[in-house]
Design an enzyme around this catalytic site. Structure first.
Site, mmCIF file in Angstrom:
data_model
loop_
_atom_site.group_PDB
_atom_site.id
_atom_site.type_symbol
_atom_site.label_atom_id
_atom_site.label_comp_id
_atom_site.label_asym_id
_atom_site.label_seq_id
_atom_site.Cartn_x
_atom_site.Cartn_y
_atom_site.Cartn_z
ATOM 1 N N SER A 47 0.873 -1.180 0.000
ATOM 2 C CA SER A 47 0.000 0.000 0.000
ATOM 3 C C SER A 47 0.906 1.225 0.000
ATOM 4 O O SER A 47 2.082 1.130 0.387
ATOM 5 C CB SER A 47 -0.859 0.000 1.270
ATOM 6 O OG SER A 47 -1.453 1.269 1.486
ATOM 7 N N TYR B 86 -1.834 -1.014 10.284
ATOM 8 C CA TYR B 86 -1.772 -1.031 8.816
ATOM 9 C C TYR B 86 -0.443 -0.444 8.347
ATOM 10 O O TYR B 86 0.241 -1.029 7.493
ATOM 11 C CB TYR B 86 -2.952 -0.246 8.239
ATOM 12 C CG TYR B 86 -3.245 -0.536 6.773
ATOM 13 C CD1 TYR B 86 -3.804 -1.757 6.382
ATOM 14 C CD2 TYR B 86 -2.982 0.407 5.784
ATOM 15 C CE1 TYR B 86 -4.092 -2.024 5.047
ATOM 16 C CE2 TYR B 86 -3.267 0.157 4.442
ATOM 17 C CZ TYR B 86 -3.828 -1.059 4.082
ATOM 18 O OH TYR B 86 -4.114 -1.315 2.755
ATOM 19 N N LYS C 39 2.282 -2.850 6.458
ATOM 20 C CA LYS C 39 2.527 -2.561 5.035
ATOM 21 C C LYS C 39 3.977 -2.154 4.811
ATOM 22 O O LYS C 39 4.560 -2.473 3.770
ATOM 23 C CB LYS C 39 1.534 -1.515 4.524
ATOM 24 C CG LYS C 39 0.087 -2.035 4.462
ATOM 25 C CD LYS C 39 -0.063 -3.235 3.528
ATOM 26 C CE LYS C 39 -1.514 -3.661 3.323
ATOM 27 N NZ LYS C 39 -1.637 -4.807 2.389
HETATM 28 N N1 LIG Z 1 -8.776 -0.540 -0.830
HETATM 29 C C1 LIG Z 1 -7.768 0.279 -0.646
HETATM 30 O O1 LIG Z 1 -7.945 1.504 -0.498
HETATM 31 C C2 LIG Z 1 -6.358 -0.270 -0.639
HETATM 32 C C3 LIG Z 1 -5.282 0.631 -0.753
HETATM 33 C C4 LIG Z 1 -3.985 0.120 -0.732
HETATM 34 C C5 LIG Z 1 -3.767 -1.240 -0.598
HETATM 35 N N2 LIG Z 1 -4.829 -2.089 -0.487
HETATM 36 C C6 LIG Z 1 -4.548 -3.523 -0.315
HETATM 37 O O2 LIG Z 1 -5.116 -4.230 -1.386
HETATM 38 C C7 LIG Z 1 -5.291 -5.603 -0.992
HETATM 39 C C8 LIG Z 1 -6.657 -6.067 -1.427
HETATM 40 O O3 LIG Z 1 -7.637 -5.400 -0.681
HETATM 41 P P1 LIG Z 1 -8.963 -4.768 -1.312
HETATM 42 O O4 LIG Z 1 -8.910 -3.310 -1.048
HETATM 43 O O5 LIG Z 1 -9.170 -5.274 -2.665
HETATM 44 O O6 LIG Z 1 -10.045 -5.322 -0.281
HETATM 45 P P2 LIG Z 1 -11.233 -6.407 -0.412
HETATM 46 O O7 LIG Z 1 -11.697 -6.593 0.971
HETATM 47 O O8 LIG Z 1 -12.219 -5.965 -1.441
HETATM 48 O O9 LIG Z 1 -10.491 -7.707 -0.926
HETATM 49 C C9 LIG Z 1 -9.633 -8.430 -0.062
HETATM 50 C C10 LIG Z 1 -9.859 -9.917 -0.252
HETATM 51 O O10 LIG Z 1 -8.918 -10.587 0.586
HETATM 52 C C11 LIG Z 1 -9.583 -11.663 1.197
HETATM 53 N N3 LIG Z 1 -8.927 -12.022 2.447
HETATM 54 C C12 LIG Z 1 -8.845 -11.306 3.601
HETATM 55 N N4 LIG Z 1 -8.207 -12.006 4.535
HETATM 56 C C13 LIG Z 1 -7.873 -13.191 3.973
HETATM 57 C C14 LIG Z 1 -7.206 -14.355 4.438
HETATM 58 N N5 LIG Z 1 -6.778 -14.448 5.708
HETATM 59 N N6 LIG Z 1 -7.013 -15.377 3.576
HETATM 60 C C15 LIG Z 1 -7.468 -15.309 2.309
HETATM 61 N N7 LIG Z 1 -8.140 -14.255 1.806
HETATM 62 C C16 LIG Z 1 -8.339 -13.212 2.646
HETATM 63 C C17 LIG Z 1 -10.989 -11.181 1.442
HETATM 64 O O11 LIG Z 1 -11.917 -12.253 1.598
HETATM 65 C C18 LIG Z 1 -11.258 -10.357 0.186
HETATM 66 O O12 LIG Z 1 -11.855 -11.152 -0.827
HETATM 67 C C19 LIG Z 1 -5.053 -5.629 0.506
HETATM 68 O O13 LIG Z 1 -3.756 -6.130 0.772
HETATM 69 C C20 LIG Z 1 -5.136 -4.172 0.908
HETATM 70 O O14 LIG Z 1 -4.417 -3.880 2.074
HETATM 71 C C21 LIG Z 1 -6.109 -1.636 -0.515
#
Ligand SMILES: NC(=O)c1ccc[n+]([C@@H]2O[C@H](COP(=O)([O-])OP(=O)(O)OC[C@H]3O[C@@H](n4cnc5c(N)ncnc54)[C@H](O)[C@@H]3O)[C@@H](O)[C@H]2O)c1
Length: 291
Positions: A141, A154, A158
């Site tokens: 992130s 977080y 990260k």
């Molecule tokens: N959404 C944002 O603003 C943002 C910004 C920067 C980074 N991210 C990162 O992007 C990645 C994806 O997140 P997203 O935003 O798409 O969220 P999301 O919640 O839409 O998708 C995350 C997925 O990960 C799965 N998951 C969570 N814990 C798990 C586990 N223990 N085992 C297997 N699957 C698991 C969830 O079921 C979900 O389907 C994450 O690492 C998040 O930190 C998100």
């Protein structure tokens, strides 16, 4: 790496960035996409979607915080498609709060946001090193390069994910292993809701440091500041982030920054840490004042 005819695994593939990336990989001609997620039915739905578009996909239910599950994802991929060319270790959660967050919640976010990437590397490196090529994509992130206002767990996990990605790139880059680290700012996804579920599933109450229940936003302790913080540089869609990842893979670029401003912020942070910390304190105060 051109993903056409490649075999890819995406963890956290049932939702958000992982879902968009799974679909994008299939649309770009991947030979097979394995959609792995703790949400088994959600993963199956994405695999079905890929199949309906004419792609080849397999869904695997897996908790990436359990090494045996990650090993099983790799084994199922080898059985179904014969190899793994690209492993996107993408699943992650967020926990709002500071050092007061309960140890159980710290342990859970550490296991999912950091240790899962260690397990992924352990699972895929032997075969990749033997074949002389392979690609690991770690979703960190912008919080891993800068910080996360309102969430120490977080920001810390990260940063650790970025550190691991750098270490892997340095250590194995000479042996044909490519590594990219995806560092977006705000993206419209289900991160808040799935993080609450991941904590609840292991008996951790939201009150012990849970994410702010807001879809697509990065929580802080002041839930109202979430959208204000996100609005500083804009909120991307998961599809836009997936396009950035495909481009980053093609260029074999280590840092994939869907929000290009992050490169400037990171440079300013490195140039003068005290000045950068002062700027972040002012931003935090401004966002709190806007509540
Ligand atoms: N959404 C944002 O603003 C943002 C910004 C920067 C980074 N991210 C990162 O992007 C990645 C994806 O997140 P997203 O935003 O798409 O969220 P999301 O919640 O839409 O998708 C995350 C997925 O990960 C799965 N998951 C969570 N814990 C798990 C586990 N223990 N085992 C297997 N699957 C698991 C969830 O079921 C979900 O389907 C994450 O690492 C998040 O930190 C998100």
């Amino acid at each position: 790496m051109d993903v056409a005819d490649r075999v890819a695994v995406v963890t956290g593939g049932a939702s958000g960035i992982g879902r968009a990336l799974s679909l994008a990989l299939a649309d770009r001609g991947a030979a097979g996409v394995v959609v792995a997620d703790a949400d088994g039915p959600g993963a199956a739905a994405v695999a079905d979607e890929i199949g309906a578009r004419g792609g080849r996909a397999l869904a695997v239910a897996a908790d990436v915080s359990i090494e045996g599950d990650v090993l099983a994802v790799a084994a199922r991929t080898h059985e179904a498609f014969g190899r793994i060319d690209v492993f996107c270790s993408n699943a992650g959660i967020i926990v709002a709060g500071g050092v007061e967050v309960h140890d159980d919640a710290w342990a859970r976010i550490w296991a999912i946001n950091v240790q899962s990437h260690v397990y992924a590397a352990r699972a895929v490196l032997p075969a990749m090193l033997a074949s002389g090529e392979g690609y690991l994509v770690i979703t960190a992130s912008a919080a891993g390069l800068l910080t996360q206002l309102g969430s120490a767990p977080y920001a810390v996990t990260k940063h650790a994910a970025v550190a691991l990605a750098e270490w892997l790139a340095i250590t194995y880059g000479g042996q044909g292993i490519r590594v990219s680290c995806l560092c977006p700012q705000a993206v419209t996804t289900n991160l808040g809701a799935t993080s609450l579920r991941e904590l609840a599933d292991v008996g951790i109450a939201a009150g012990s440091g849970g994410p702010a229940p807001r879809q697509g936003a990065i929580p802080s302790r002041d839930a109202g500041s979430v959208s204000r913080q996100a609005s500083v540089d804009g909120v991307l869609t998961a599809d836009q982030v997936a396009v950035s990842v495909i481009d980053g893979l093609a260029a074999e670029r280590f840092l994939i920054l869907p929000h290009p401003e992050v490169a400037t912020y990171e440079r300013r942070r490195a140039e003068d840490r005290d000045r950068w910390l002062g700027g972040m304190r002012r931003l935090q105060a401004r966002l709190a004042g806007e509540g």
